[in-house]
Enzyme design. Structure first.
Site, PDB file in Angstrom:
ATOM      1  N   GLY A  35       0.847  -1.192   0.000  1.00 45.80           N
ATOM      2  CA  GLY A  35       0.000   0.000   0.000  1.00 45.80           C
ATOM      3  C   GLY A  35       0.875   1.231   0.000  1.00 45.80           C
ATOM      4  O   GLY A  35       1.277   1.732  -1.044  1.00 45.80           O
ATOM      5  N   GLU A  69      -4.291   8.040  -1.463  1.00 39.86           N
ATOM      6  CA  GLU A  69      -3.308   8.960  -2.074  1.00 39.86           C
ATOM      7  C   GLU A  69      -2.191   9.309  -1.098  1.00 39.86           C
ATOM      8  O   GLU A  69      -1.761  10.447  -0.990  1.00 39.86           O
ATOM      9  CB  GLU A  69      -3.979  10.248  -2.536  1.00 39.86           C
ATOM     10  CG  GLU A  69      -5.065   9.994  -3.520  1.00 39.86           C
ATOM     11  CD  GLU A  69      -4.732  10.449  -4.919  1.00 39.86           C
ATOM     12  OE1 GLU A  69      -3.777  11.215  -5.113  1.00 39.86           O
ATOM     13  OE2 GLU A  69      -5.424  10.019  -5.821  1.00 39.86           O
TER      14      GLU A  69
HETATM   15  C1  LIG Z   1     -11.688   3.589  -0.573  1.00 40.28           C
HETATM   16  C2  LIG Z   1     -10.295   3.453  -1.061  1.00 40.28           C
HETATM   17  C3  LIG Z   1      -9.991   3.819  -2.351  1.00 40.28           C
HETATM   18  C4  LIG Z   1      -8.706   3.667  -2.829  1.00 40.28           C
HETATM   19  N1  LIG Z   1      -8.439   3.990  -4.135  1.00 40.28           N
HETATM   20  C5  LIG Z   1      -7.236   3.637  -4.657  1.00 40.28           C
HETATM   21  C6  LIG Z   1      -7.011   3.755  -6.044  1.00 40.28           C
HETATM   22  O1  LIG Z   1      -7.852   4.228  -6.806  1.00 40.28           O
HETATM   23  N2  LIG Z   1      -5.833   3.322  -6.533  1.00 40.28           N
HETATM   24  C7  LIG Z   1      -4.857   2.796  -5.724  1.00 40.28           C
HETATM   25  O2  LIG Z   1      -3.808   2.433  -6.228  1.00 40.28           O
HETATM   26  N3  LIG Z   1      -5.033   2.706  -4.384  1.00 40.28           N
HETATM   27  C8  LIG Z   1      -6.202   3.094  -3.839  1.00 40.28           C
HETATM   28  N4  LIG Z   1      -6.415   2.957  -2.485  1.00 40.28           N
HETATM   29  C9  LIG Z   1      -5.346   2.439  -1.654  1.00 40.28           C
HETATM   30  C10 LIG Z   1      -4.744   3.440  -0.701  1.00 40.28           C
HETATM   31  O3  LIG Z   1      -3.980   4.385  -1.406  1.00 40.28           O
HETATM   32  C11 LIG Z   1      -3.927   2.660   0.333  1.00 40.28           C
HETATM   33  O4  LIG Z   1      -4.842   1.964   1.146  1.00 40.28           O
HETATM   34  C12 LIG Z   1      -3.059   3.567   1.163  1.00 40.28           C
HETATM   35  O5  LIG Z   1      -2.016   4.068   0.385  1.00 40.28           O
HETATM   36  C13 LIG Z   1      -2.452   2.862   2.375  1.00 40.28           C
HETATM   37  O6  LIG Z   1      -1.937   1.613   2.084  1.00 40.28           O
HETATM   38  P1  LIG Z   1      -2.324   0.372   2.974  1.00 40.28           P
HETATM   39  O7  LIG Z   1      -3.778   0.353   3.102  1.00 40.28           O
HETATM   40  O8  LIG Z   1      -1.667  -0.827   2.434  1.00 40.28           O
HETATM   41  O9  LIG Z   1      -1.702   0.717   4.400  1.00 40.28           O
HETATM   42  P2  LIG Z   1      -0.222   0.378   4.885  1.00 40.28           P
HETATM   43  O10 LIG Z   1       0.754   0.829   3.885  1.00 40.28           O
HETATM   44  O11 LIG Z   1      -0.168  -1.030   5.304  1.00 40.28           O
HETATM   45  O12 LIG Z   1      -0.117   1.312   6.156  1.00 40.28           O
HETATM   46  C14 LIG Z   1      -0.620   0.963   7.452  1.00 40.28           C
HETATM   47  C15 LIG Z   1      -0.220   2.058   8.423  1.00 40.28           C
HETATM   48  O13 LIG Z   1       1.209   2.176   8.481  1.00 40.28           O
HETATM   49  C16 LIG Z   1       1.619   3.493   8.188  1.00 40.28           C
HETATM   50  N5  LIG Z   1       2.871   3.465   7.465  1.00 40.28           N
HETATM   51  C17 LIG Z   1       3.191   2.755   6.364  1.00 40.28           C
HETATM   52  N6  LIG Z   1       4.443   3.028   5.946  1.00 40.28           N
HETATM   53  C18 LIG Z   1       4.924   3.964   6.797  1.00 40.28           C
HETATM   54  C19 LIG Z   1       6.159   4.659   6.892  1.00 40.28           C
HETATM   55  N7  LIG Z   1       7.156   4.480   6.019  1.00 40.28           N
HETATM   56  N8  LIG Z   1       6.296   5.530   7.898  1.00 40.28           N
HETATM   57  C20 LIG Z   1       5.315   5.745   8.788  1.00 40.28           C
HETATM   58  N9  LIG Z   1       4.138   5.117   8.750  1.00 40.28           N
HETATM   59  C21 LIG Z   1       3.936   4.244   7.751  1.00 40.28           C
HETATM   60  C22 LIG Z   1       0.484   4.061   7.355  1.00 40.28           C
HETATM   61  O14 LIG Z   1       0.454   5.460   7.407  1.00 40.28           O
HETATM   62  C23 LIG Z   1      -0.718   3.437   8.001  1.00 40.28           C
HETATM   63  O15 LIG Z   1      -1.054   4.169   9.128  1.00 40.28           O
HETATM   64  C24 LIG Z   1      -7.690   3.150  -1.994  1.00 40.28           C
HETATM   65  C25 LIG Z   1      -7.985   2.821  -0.665  1.00 40.28           C
HETATM   66  C26 LIG Z   1      -9.276   2.951  -0.200  1.00 40.28           C
HETATM   67  C27 LIG Z   1      -9.562   2.549   1.200  1.00 40.28           C
END
Ligand SMILES: Cc1cc2nc3c(=O)[nH]c(=O)nc-3n(C[C@H](O)[C@H](O)[C@H](O)COP(=O)(O)OP(=O)(O)OC[C@H]3O[C@@H](n4cnc5c(N)ncnc54)[C@H](O)[C@@H]3O)c2cc1C
Lengths: 422, 364
Positions: free
Chosen positions: A149, A400
């Site tokens: 993500g 985003e």
């Molecule tokens: C309704 C919805 C629509 C979406 N639409 C799209 C889309 O159109 N296209 C697309 O590609 N994606 C889309 N997404 C995905 C979205 O961009 C990701 O869910 C988001 O980037 C976070 O990734 P993750 O859920 O894997 O969380 P993770 O990356 O697993 O993060 C979990 C937690 O850890 C924190 N974290 C992670 N890495 C770090 C770091 N280096 N330092 C500090 N904290 C960190 C995060 O901030 C978060 O709090 C969508 C998501 C949702 C829920």
């Protein structure tokens, strides 16, 4: 000269959009929240067909506001360039109506933004003109995968060139694709898919590809059920030997050759975000404003007025809360339109784009949660939309780039650090 | 048309003040705080930057530009970026001059405004703030009572900068429930300037409490004479100026924090490489920018002639919160070293809290 006056033409357009927000979107809000996977066709068609008249699509002077596909090579725009600024106001107003419905609006959205930010002129022509007419179409962008993500460089979807060099073959699974269903299956839209051409090389191997709607090998595996923005379709897409033409790799053809050697492809994604993060911020602020306006009205009817110039010691806790809600939203909004203004006058805005996104994501989360609180028992009741706005608003601190990831971007820019250093 | 770029003229002034703040004030700041004073020469140099007089009519030695709240806020930021105490000391005569310019009678203008056009800083100031947690600018405890051709003032004011030796002080008082201002000249019977105050911060700024005991002044001493003044407008102009000062203090605190975080090492890394520090820095930047834009928008509204109390109050509150958090974080980032007076952020934290009382008072 420092100025906060919006152009008169935009003001007129916003009046029309406000009518759409209040009279078309709000009445439909609850239905599409409850009937999660229904498509809001009335709204979609109204926006698509009425585009020219209402001015949010394909009109000289404003560009294709929602499709993100105009501006270049189109009608000559007179006066100062305000395309991005106008977009912010538009998105804010539509999200003030309903954020989930706004996200369902037909148009190129994130997919088109990626093509526009990093594509060649030929690609813009081939992939973006479709958003100017005919039936409604959608664009989507698929970056996120189950294991990747925030850590986008960890994506596993692969793109392999066929032996004759004429096609790419995509394999992998994408999740959380906004408008994935509509772009991939229900319209001749586009899905911009991020994949690696050199697995194991991280950012260096990442490239973006355009997969047109209904390309064999691309299927919608699932639609998510969500906390909020339920009117927006969020799809999981599977790519199984999905073949696309060689020219569908976004950007210059050299990118295909520079196998695993540079991260221009990744830089392309980041460039897209500079343009789209302020849009997410604008959307957040629209939701926040809906909650704030409602709360103020509600309190006013209870006999509460906000005494802005009263000394701090006589202000009630409620007055203080409301003043903070207003200030937080306003600050986020000003950061947002600054980032848009920077784009319009052609100066780099990576720092400011991430900054406004952090601020707006947090502001809407807090403001909407506070609104539910201030309304007492009624705030929690589904008879009102406030509880829905709280659920809708939260997404803006997640997608985003989460608040944390955008803080990282801001900090890196301030410190001059690479991603290795921070 | 929306724009975030200052005009060329504003930019030129910004550059001038910034140079002054960077090259001269920042070097003098620490010693001035320890010794309870800036050198008179530096105060005069600050005065001669001419920030105060842009709006002063040409006939009185100014540039005769329209008064701009935006400019005031921007220049205040640059001055406070150097040092808040110096900024307040330099601006003190404007607290007298601007209200006279905006609301003074012709006679009052002719008498006082020429002093503001001079190279030497005039000994003019204003008395606004009162003690007590319930201070309300719209309902002051200091009173002005009309008796025949005179006003009689009673009350106690605090935080009056440069009061000692002032040729005249503009004193705000409650006249039948409305706040009005009165020009009290040096030597007026019943006017008493106390010992210099000792405050947590702003130690280089000479402030005094001023007691008025049956202080009699002619009716012509009332600002604007028969027309009086619009306190609401003056308060709003003051709010955005104070907010600008807050942004300046926050900005210098952030700058010190950023520089330090880039060179201080712990656990084999620069501390800026720890997310808990980096995120603080990002948030500090975000809040400084937010506060500045809130201030600008409020000031812009004032310049347009809009009723902008709401914007001004929200902007000032925002700047007040920001300067406090940012200064606090700056000390946190400096660790124990941040607590040592030798290091710049220590003083900034003390100065930052001044905005709480500046907020209540709103009028410096
Ligand atoms: C309704 C919805 C629509 C979406 N639409 C799209 C889309 O159109 N296209 C697309 O590609 N994606 C889309 N997404 C995905 C979205 O961009 C990701 O869910 C988001 O980037 C976070 O990734 P993750 O859920 O894997 O969380 P993770 O990356 O697993 O993060 C979990 C937690 O850890 C924190 N974290 C992670 N890495 C770090 C770091 N280096 N330092 C500090 N904290 C960190 C995060 O901030 C978060 O709090 C969508 C998501 C949702 C829920």
């Amino acid at each position: 000269m420092i100025d906060f006056e919006i152009p008169a033409s935009l003001g007129k357009q916003l009046q029309i959009l406000e009518q759409v927000a209040l009279n078309v979107m709000r009445p439909a809000s609850r239905h599409f929240d409850v009937h999660e996977h229904d498509r809001p066709w009335d709204y979609i068609k109204l926006m698509w067909d009425g585009g020219n008249n209402a001015g949010y699509r394909g009109r000289a002077g404003s560009g294709d506001l929602l499709s993100m596909s105009g501006g270049e090579g189109g009608e000559k725009v007179s006066g100062p360039k305000i395309r991005n600024l106008a977009l912010m106001y538009t998105v804010e107003m539509l999200s003030y109506g309903d954020c989930g419905l706004y996200l369902s609006t037909a148009g190129g959205a994130l997919g088109a933004a990626a093509v526009e930010a990093a594509g060649t002129p030929e690609q813009r022509e081939r992939f973006l003109t479709r958003f100017k007419g005919g039936e409604p179409k959608w664009g989507a962008m698929a970056m996120t995968e189950p294991q990747a993500g925030s850590d986008t460089a960890n994506i596993r979807t692969t793109a392999k060139l066929t032996e004759d060099g004429k096609e790419w073959i995509l394999n992998g699974e994408k999740i959380f694709v906004t408008n994935g269903l509509m772009a991939a299956q229900e319209s001749p839209g586009i899905v911009v898919v991020w994949a690696t051409i050199a697995p194991g090389t991280g950012r260096a191997g990442m490239r973006a590809f355009v997969v047109e709607g209904n390309t064999p090998g691309m299927t919608v595996a699932r639609l998510e059920k969500k906390h909020g923005i339920r009117a927006s379709d969020t799809a999981a897409l599977t790519f199984a030997d999905c073949r696309i033409p060689y020219d569908n790799i976004i950007g210059s053809p050299e990118l295909a050759k520079a196998e695993g050697k540079d991260s221009k492809g990744f830089a392309g994604a980041m460039k897209t975000f500079d343009a789209t993060r302020p849009l997410v911020a604008a959307s957040a602020i629209g939701v926040g404003r809906a909650a704030l306006d409602f709360t103020k009205d509600f309190l006013f009817k209870q006999g509460v007025t906000i005494r802005y110039d009263a000394p701090p010691n006589v202000l009630t806790a409620v007055e203080r809360d409301v003043m903070r809600m207003e200030a937080q939203l306003r600050a986020a909004w000003l950061l947002t339109i600054r980032a848009a203004w920077q784009m319009d006058i052609g100066i780099s805005n990576s720092l400011e784009a991430s900054m406004c996104k952090v601020k707006a994501g947090e502001a809407v989360t807090w403001v909407t949660q506070k609104a539910v609180e201030l309304l007492g028992a009624e705030g929690y009741d589904c008879k009102l939309l406030v509880e829905k706005w709280m659920r809708d608003g939260k997404i803006n601190d997640l997608y985003e780039g989460t608040g944390q990831i955008n803080r990282l971007v801001v900090a890196r820019r301030m410190l001059g650090y690479s991603s290795k250093e921070l | 048309m929306i724009s975030f770029a200052p005009t060329e003229e504003q930019q030129a002034v910004i550059d001038t003040i910034r140079r002054f703040s960077r090259d001269k004030v920042s070097r003098a700041r620490h010693d001035a705080d320890e010794n309870n004073a800036f050198t008179p020469a530096l105060v005069q140099e600050g005065w001669r930057l001419g920030i105060v007089g842009g709006w002063l009519p040409e006939e009185f030695g100014g540039l005769g530009e329209p008064h701009s709240a935006i400019s005031a806020a921007i220049y205040a930021e640059e001055l406070a970026y150097g040092d808040l105490a110096l900024a307040l000391q330099v601006l003190a005569p404007a607290l007298f001059g601007l209200p006279v310019f905006k609301f003074g009678s012709d006679a009052q203008k002719a008498r006082w405004l020429p002093l503001l056009g001079e190279d030497k800083q005039p000994a003019l100031t204003a008395a606004f703030t009162e003690n007590g947690w319930s201070f309300d600018p719209n309902s002051m405890k200091t009173t002005a009572r009309r008796e025949g051709d005179e006003y009689i003032l009673d009350g106690v004011k605090v935080r009056v900068a440069n009061a000692e030796g002032a040729d005249a002080i503009l004193v705000y008082a409650n006249e039948n429930g409305a706040t009005q201002a009165f020009i009290i000249e040096k030597g007026t019977e019943g006017l008493q300037i106390s010992q210099r105050e000792s405050l947590m911060g702003l130690r280089a700024l000479p402030t005094y409490s001023v007691t008025l005991k049956g202080c009699r002044v002619p009716a012509t001493a009332r600002l604007g004479e028969d027309s009086g003044c619009d306190i609401c407008h003056l308060l709003n102009v003051s709010r955005v100026t104070v907010a600008g000062l807050g942004v300046g203090v926050a900005r210098i605190a952030l700058e010190h924090a950023l520089e330090y975080a880039k060179q201080r090492q712990a656990f084999g890394k620069f501390i800026a490489q720890f997310q808990s520090i980096a995120f603080m820095l990002a948030e500090m930047q975000m809040e400084v920018d937010s506060a500045r834009l809130m201030t600008w928008e409020a000031a812009w509204n004032l310049d347009k002639g809009n009723e902008a109390t709401r914007e001004c109050v929200l902007g000032l509150n925002y700047a007040n919160d920001t300067v406090m958090t940012v200064a606090d974080r700056a000390v946190q980032i400096w660790g124990g070293h941040g607590y040592i007076r030798e290091n710049p952020v220590e003083q900034l934290l003390r100065n930052a809290r001044a905005f709480a009382s500046l907020t209540g008072a709103a009028m410096l």
